[in-house]
Design a protein around this motif. Sequence first.
Motif, PDB file in Angstrom:
ATOM      1  N   TYR A   1       0.891   6.269  -7.219  1.00  0.00           N
ATOM      2  CA  TYR A   1      -0.191   7.045  -7.283  1.00  0.00           C
ATOM      3  C   TYR A   1       0.131   8.724  -7.167  1.00  0.00           C
ATOM      4  O   TYR A   1      -0.142   9.557  -8.093  1.00  0.00           O
ATOM      5  N   GLN A   2       1.119   9.173  -6.339  1.00  0.00           N
ATOM      6  CA  GLN A   2       1.362  10.260  -6.101  1.00  0.00           C
ATOM      7  C   GLN A   2       2.336  10.828  -7.447  1.00  0.00           C
ATOM      8  O   GLN A   2       2.113  11.999  -7.937  1.00  0.00           O
TER       9      GLN A   2
ATOM     10  N   LEU B   1       0.661   4.037  -2.971  1.00  0.00           N
ATOM     11  CA  LEU B   1       0.373   5.560  -2.701  1.00  0.00           C
ATOM     12  C   LEU B   1       1.586   6.333  -3.250  1.00  0.00           C
ATOM     13  O   LEU B   1       1.260   7.337  -3.889  1.00  0.00           O
ATOM     14  N   ARG B   2       2.942   5.682  -3.460  1.00  0.00           N
ATOM     15  CA  ARG B   2       4.019   6.482  -4.049  1.00  0.00           C
ATOM     16  C   ARG B   2       3.644   6.502  -5.473  1.00  0.00           C
ATOM     17  O   ARG B   2       4.061   7.642  -6.180  1.00  0.00           O
TER      18      ARG B   2
ATOM     19  N   LEU C   1       0.681  -1.226   0.093  1.00  0.00           N
ATOM     20  CA  LEU C   1       0.104  -0.085   0.112  1.00  0.00           C
ATOM     21  C   LEU C   1       0.843   1.300  -0.023  1.00  0.00           C
ATOM     22  O   LEU C   1       0.486   2.331  -0.830  1.00  0.00           O
TER      23      LEU C   1
ATOM     24  N   ALA D   1      -3.875   4.495 -10.203  1.00  0.00           N
ATOM     25  CA  ALA D   1      -3.534   3.581  -9.775  1.00  0.00           C
ATOM     26  C   ALA D   1      -3.860   2.278 -10.771  1.00  0.00           C
ATOM     27  O   ALA D   1      -3.730   1.152 -10.339  1.00  0.00           O
TER      28      ALA D   1
END
Length: 102
Positions: free
Chosen positions: A87-88, A84-85, A80, A93
Amino acid sequence: MEQIPLEHILLLSAVLFSIGVLAVISKRHAVVVLMGIELIFNAANLNLVAFSRHDPTLLQGQMFSLFVILVAAAEAAVALAIVLRVYQYFKTANLNEVSTQE
Protein backbone atom coordinates in the motif's frame (compact mmCIF):
# COMPACT_ATOMS: atom_id res chain seq x y z
CA MET A 1 -25.33 -33.08 27.97
CA GLU A 2 -26.09 -33.87 24.36
CA GLN A 3 -23.28 -33.63 21.81
CA ILE A 4 -23.63 -31.94 18.46
CA PRO A 5 -23.73 -34.54 15.66
CA LEU A 6 -20.59 -34.84 13.55
CA GLU A 7 -22.57 -34.17 10.37
CA HIS A 8 -23.59 -30.71 11.61
CA ILE A 9 -20.02 -29.80 12.45
CA LEU A 10 -18.78 -31.00 9.07
CA LEU A 11 -21.53 -29.05 7.31
CA LEU A 12 -20.54 -25.88 9.17
CA SER A 13 -16.91 -26.53 8.27
CA ALA A 14 -17.79 -27.01 4.60
CA VAL A 15 -19.75 -23.74 4.59
CA LEU A 16 -16.85 -21.86 6.20
CA PHE A 17 -14.41 -23.37 3.72
CA SER A 18 -16.65 -22.47 0.77
CA ILE A 19 -17.05 -18.88 1.94
CA GLY A 20 -13.27 -18.64 2.38
CA VAL A 21 -12.55 -19.99 -1.09
CA LEU A 22 -15.17 -17.68 -2.59
CA ALA A 23 -13.55 -14.69 -0.86
CA VAL A 24 -10.08 -15.64 -2.07
CA ILE A 25 -11.20 -16.21 -5.65
CA SER A 26 -13.68 -13.39 -6.16
CA LYS A 27 -12.42 -10.46 -4.09
CA ARG A 28 -9.55 -8.25 -5.12
CA HIS A 29 -8.91 -6.34 -1.89
CA ALA A 30 -5.86 -7.76 -0.13
CA VAL A 31 -7.37 -7.68 3.37
CA VAL A 32 -10.51 -9.53 2.23
CA VAL A 33 -8.34 -12.20 0.60
CA LEU A 34 -6.46 -12.60 3.90
CA MET A 35 -9.77 -12.95 5.75
CA GLY A 36 -10.77 -15.67 3.28
CA ILE A 37 -7.56 -17.56 4.00
CA GLU A 38 -8.27 -17.31 7.72
CA LEU A 39 -11.75 -18.77 7.13
CA ILE A 40 -10.17 -21.70 5.31
CA PHE A 41 -7.81 -22.28 8.25
CA ASN A 42 -10.72 -22.13 10.69
CA ALA A 43 -12.67 -24.69 8.67
CA ALA A 44 -9.69 -27.04 8.77
CA ASN A 45 -9.35 -26.54 12.54
CA LEU A 46 -13.03 -27.30 13.04
CA ASN A 47 -12.59 -30.57 11.13
CA LEU A 48 -9.53 -31.53 13.16
CA VAL A 49 -11.26 -30.97 16.48
CA ALA A 50 -14.49 -32.66 15.34
CA PHE A 51 -12.71 -35.81 14.20
CA SER A 52 -10.52 -35.95 17.29
CA ARG A 53 -13.68 -36.24 19.37
CA HIS A 54 -14.01 -39.86 18.21
CA ASP A 55 -11.00 -40.93 20.31
CA PRO A 56 -11.00 -38.82 23.48
CA THR A 57 -7.80 -40.44 24.80
CA LEU A 58 -5.73 -39.03 21.92
CA LEU A 59 -5.33 -35.27 21.60
CA GLN A 60 -3.75 -35.32 18.15
CA GLY A 61 -6.53 -33.26 16.52
CA GLN A 62 -6.42 -30.57 19.18
CA MET A 63 -2.62 -30.38 19.11
CA PHE A 64 -2.51 -30.13 15.33
CA SER A 65 -5.28 -27.52 15.47
CA LEU A 66 -3.24 -25.47 17.93
CA PHE A 67 -0.27 -25.68 15.55
CA VAL A 68 -2.46 -24.47 12.66
CA ILE A 69 -3.68 -21.54 14.78
CA LEU A 70 -0.08 -20.55 15.56
CA VAL A 71 0.90 -20.74 11.90
CA ALA A 72 -2.18 -18.73 10.93
CA ALA A 73 -1.30 -16.00 13.43
CA ALA A 74 2.23 -15.77 12.06
CA GLU A 75 0.88 -15.78 8.50
CA ALA A 76 -1.54 -12.97 9.31
CA ALA A 77 1.20 -10.82 10.83
CA VAL A 78 3.56 -11.30 7.89
CA ALA A 79 0.80 -10.86 5.31
CA LEU A 80 -0.46 -7.64 6.89
CA ALA A 81 3.09 -6.29 6.93
CA ILE A 82 3.39 -7.11 3.22
CA VAL A 83 0.02 -5.48 2.49
CA LEU A 84 1.13 -2.32 4.32
CA ARG A 85 4.34 -2.19 2.28
CA VAL A 86 2.45 -2.74 -0.97
CA TYR A 87 0.00 0.00 0.00
CA GLN A 88 2.85 2.41 0.77
CA TYR A 89 4.50 1.73 -2.57
CA PHE A 90 1.48 1.46 -4.92
CA LYS A 91 -1.03 3.57 -2.92
CA THR A 92 -3.69 0.85 -3.32
CA ALA A 93 -4.74 -2.38 -1.64
CA ASN A 94 -6.56 -3.60 -4.75
CA LEU A 95 -4.70 -6.63 -6.05
CA ASN A 96 -5.65 -5.91 -9.68
CA GLU A 97 -3.92 -2.52 -9.60
CA VAL A 98 -0.63 -3.79 -8.15
CA SER A 99 1.94 -4.20 -10.89
CA THR A 100 5.71 -4.08 -11.06
CA GLN A 101 5.61 -2.65 -14.57
CA GLU A 102 5.87 1.14 -14.73
